[in-house]
Design a protein around this motif. Structure first.
Motif, PDB file in Angstrom:
ATOM      1  N   ALA A   1       0.827  -1.198   0.000  1.00 60.40           N
ATOM      2  CA  ALA A   1       0.000   0.000   0.000  1.00 60.40           C
ATOM      3  C   ALA A   1       0.862   1.249   0.000  1.00 60.40           C
ATOM      4  N   ALA A   2       1.948   1.229   0.811  1.00 61.46           N
ATOM      5  CA  ALA A   2       2.831   2.397   0.875  1.00 61.46           C
ATOM      6  C   ALA A   2       3.473   2.668  -0.470  1.00 61.46           C
ATOM      7  N   GLU A   3       3.848   1.583  -1.172  1.00 61.41           N
ATOM      8  CA  GLU A   3       4.467   1.757  -2.484  1.00 61.41           C
ATOM      9  C   GLU A   3       3.486   2.376  -3.460  1.00 61.41           C
ATOM     10  N   ALA A   4       2.236   1.966  -3.402  1.00 58.81           N
ATOM     11  CA  ALA A   4       1.222   2.528  -4.300  1.00 58.81           C
ATOM     12  C   ALA A   4       1.051   4.017  -4.043  1.00 58.81           C
ATOM     13  N   VAL A   5       1.043   4.414  -2.788  1.00 61.60           N
ATOM     14  CA  VAL A   5       0.915   5.835  -2.461  1.00 61.60           C
ATOM     15  C   VAL A   5       2.143   6.586  -2.933  1.00 61.60           C
ATOM     16  N   ALA A   6       3.331   6.005  -2.703  1.00 63.33           N
ATOM     17  CA  ALA A   6       4.564   6.673  -3.117  1.00 63.33           C
ATOM     18  C   ALA A   6       4.634   6.801  -4.632  1.00 63.33           C
ATOM     19  N   ASP A   7       4.146   5.781  -5.343  1.00 64.54           N
ATOM     20  CA  ASP A   7       4.192   5.798  -6.795  1.00 64.54           C
ATOM     21  C   ASP A   7       3.268   6.857  -7.398  1.00 64.54           C
ATOM     22  N   ARG A   8       2.290   7.299  -6.638  1.00 65.83           N
ATOM     23  CA  ARG A   8       1.390   8.338  -7.146  1.00 65.83           C
ATOM     24  C   ARG A   8       2.153   9.618  -7.425  1.00 65.83           C
ATOM     25  N   GLY A   9       3.261   9.803  -6.684  1.00 65.60           N
ATOM     26  CA  GLY A   9       4.039  11.024  -6.847  1.00 65.60           C
ATOM     27  C   GLY A   9       3.328  12.196  -6.200  1.00 65.60           C
ATOM     28  N   GLY A  10       3.933  13.338  -6.301  1.00 65.56           N
ATOM     29  CA  GLY A  10       3.346  14.533  -5.730  1.00 65.56           C
ATOM     30  C   GLY A  10       3.508  14.574  -4.229  1.00 65.56           C
ATOM     31  N   ALA A  11       3.199  15.725  -3.688  1.00 71.56           N
ATOM     32  CA  ALA A  11       3.383  15.956  -2.253  1.00 71.56           C
ATOM     33  C   ALA A  11       2.447  15.110  -1.412  1.00 71.56           C
ATOM     34  N   ASP A  12       1.230  14.848  -1.915  1.00 75.84           N
ATOM     35  CA  ASP A  12       0.266  14.114  -1.101  1.00 75.84           C
ATOM     36  C   ASP A  12       0.700  12.667  -0.849  1.00 75.84           C
ATOM     37  N   GLY A  13       1.384  12.049  -1.809  1.00 79.52           N
ATOM     38  CA  GLY A  13       1.828  10.664  -1.630  1.00 79.52           C
ATOM     39  C   GLY A  13       2.799  10.527  -0.474  1.00 79.52           C
ATOM     40  N   GLY A  14       3.836  11.329  -0.484  1.00 79.54           N
ATOM     41  CA  GLY A  14       4.825  11.271   0.594  1.00 79.54           C
ATOM     42  C   GLY A  14       4.264  11.746   1.917  1.00 79.54           C
ATOM     43  N   ALA A  15       3.419  12.766   1.860  1.00 83.60           N
ATOM     44  CA  ALA A  15       2.826  13.279   3.101  1.00 83.60           C
ATOM     45  C   ALA A  15       1.963  12.213   3.764  1.00 83.60           C
ATOM     46  N   ILE A  17       2.329   8.972   3.534  1.00 83.50           N
ATOM     47  CA  ILE A  17       3.224   7.961   4.108  1.00 83.50           C
ATOM     48  C   ILE A  17       3.840   8.483   5.397  1.00 83.50           C
ATOM     49  N   ALA A  18       4.310   9.727   5.376  1.00 89.33           N
ATOM     50  CA  ALA A  18       4.942  10.311   6.558  1.00 89.33           C
ATOM     51  C   ALA A  18       3.969  10.361   7.738  1.00 89.33           C
ATOM     52  N   ILE A  19       2.738  10.747   7.469  1.00 88.76           N
ATOM     53  CA  ILE A  19       1.735  10.809   8.535  1.00 88.76           C
ATOM     54  C   ILE A  19       1.489   9.416   9.115  1.00 88.76           C
ATOM     55  N   ALA A  20       1.312   8.434   8.242  1.00 89.22           N
ATOM     56  CA  ALA A  20       1.050   7.070   8.714  1.00 89.22           C
ATOM     57  C   ALA A  20       2.237   6.516   9.501  1.00 89.22           C
ATOM     58  N   LEU A  21       3.441   6.738   9.009  1.00 89.86           N
ATOM     59  CA  LEU A  21       4.628   6.239   9.700  1.00 89.86           C
ATOM     60  C   LEU A  21       4.821   6.946  11.038  1.00 89.86           C
ATOM     61  N   GLY A  22       4.629   8.252  11.056  1.00 89.93           N
ATOM     62  CA  GLY A  22       4.751   9.010  12.306  1.00 89.93           C
ATOM     63  C   GLY A  22       3.750   8.547  13.350  1.00 89.93           C
ATOM     64  N   GLN A  23       2.513   8.306  12.930  1.00 91.29           N
ATOM     65  CA  GLN A  23       1.491   7.829  13.864  1.00 91.29           C
ATOM     66  C   GLN A  23       1.836   6.444  14.397  1.00 91.29           C
ATOM     67  N   ALA A  24       2.345   5.574  13.533  1.00 94.34           N
ATOM     68  CA  ALA A  24       2.708   4.223  13.966  1.00 94.34           C
ATOM     69  C   ALA A  24       3.853   4.267  14.981  1.00 94.34           C
TER      70      ALA A  24
END
Length: 195
Positions: A1-15, A17-24
């Motif tokens: 799932a993270a790869e799919a979000v990252a592959d979308r590109g743009g600021a929203d994809g990384g943001a 992932i960062a939010i999900a990782l930070g919360q975890a």
């Protein structure tokens, strides 16, 4: 799932992932503070490392120097046992943000985990700096720094007579010693150095 979000590109994809990782990571830290239970490195490697890798790739693709996002990658690497990789990130971040307490703490933690006299000495200097600069006993970083300084004294077998009195003083300040996970470290030192 993270790869799919990252592959979308743009600021929203990384943001995202960062939010999900930070919360975890924050959730793991909260559980550790309450219960003393730390997930093992294999658990973290399986669950969070793929997310951190996706975030790392996204940051590299954008050539981003976003300190907060890179620190999430470093924290994940450290928690999953990849201390050399985490230290490399912290070292690059400390060049950009030499006074950032989170960056300094991440660097010190990885130096501590990697061990060796030179690394432990470097870590001790950073922990001392953090304790002086962030004198709030409510801060978990402050408590971790206090514990690590004493653990370094024990590891280097220097000034070990200071360990027991310092732990007593810290317990008088706050019997919780920063949380269950940190208290376990102080308890282990108290057994080794009952003084």
């Amino acid at each position: 799932a993270a790869e799919a979000v990252a592959d979308r590109g743009g600021a929203d994809g990384g943001a995202a992932i960062a939010i999900a990782l930070g919360q975890a990571l924050d959730s793991i830290d909260a559980v550790a503070a309450q219960t003393g239970r730390q997930p093992d490195e294999d658990e973290l490697r399986a669950e969070l490392e793929p997310v951190a890798e996706a975030l790392r790739r996204w940051l590299e693709d954008l050539r981003s120097d976003d300190v907060a996002s890179w620190l999430l990658v470093a924290r994940t690497y450290r928690r999953s046992g990849r201390h050399d990789d985490a230290l490399a990130i912290a070292d690059s971040m400390v060049v950009r943000s030499p006074d950032d307490g989170d960056v300094l703490f991440e660097r010190a933690e990885n130096l501590w985990w990697l061990g060796g006299d030179d690394r432990l000495t470097q870590a001790m200097l950073i922990y001392r700096r953090l304790v002086r600069a962030y004198r709030s006993s409510a801060s978990r970083r402050w408590w971790w720094s206090q514990l690590r300084m004493l653990e370094i004294l024990a590891s280097l077998e220097r000034n070990t007579e200071q360990i027991a009195p310092r732990i007593r003083q810290l317990r008088n300040d706050d019997p919780t010693l920063g949380g269950a996970d940190i208290r376990q470290g102080f308890d282990s030192l108290s057994i080794r150095f009952p003084g």
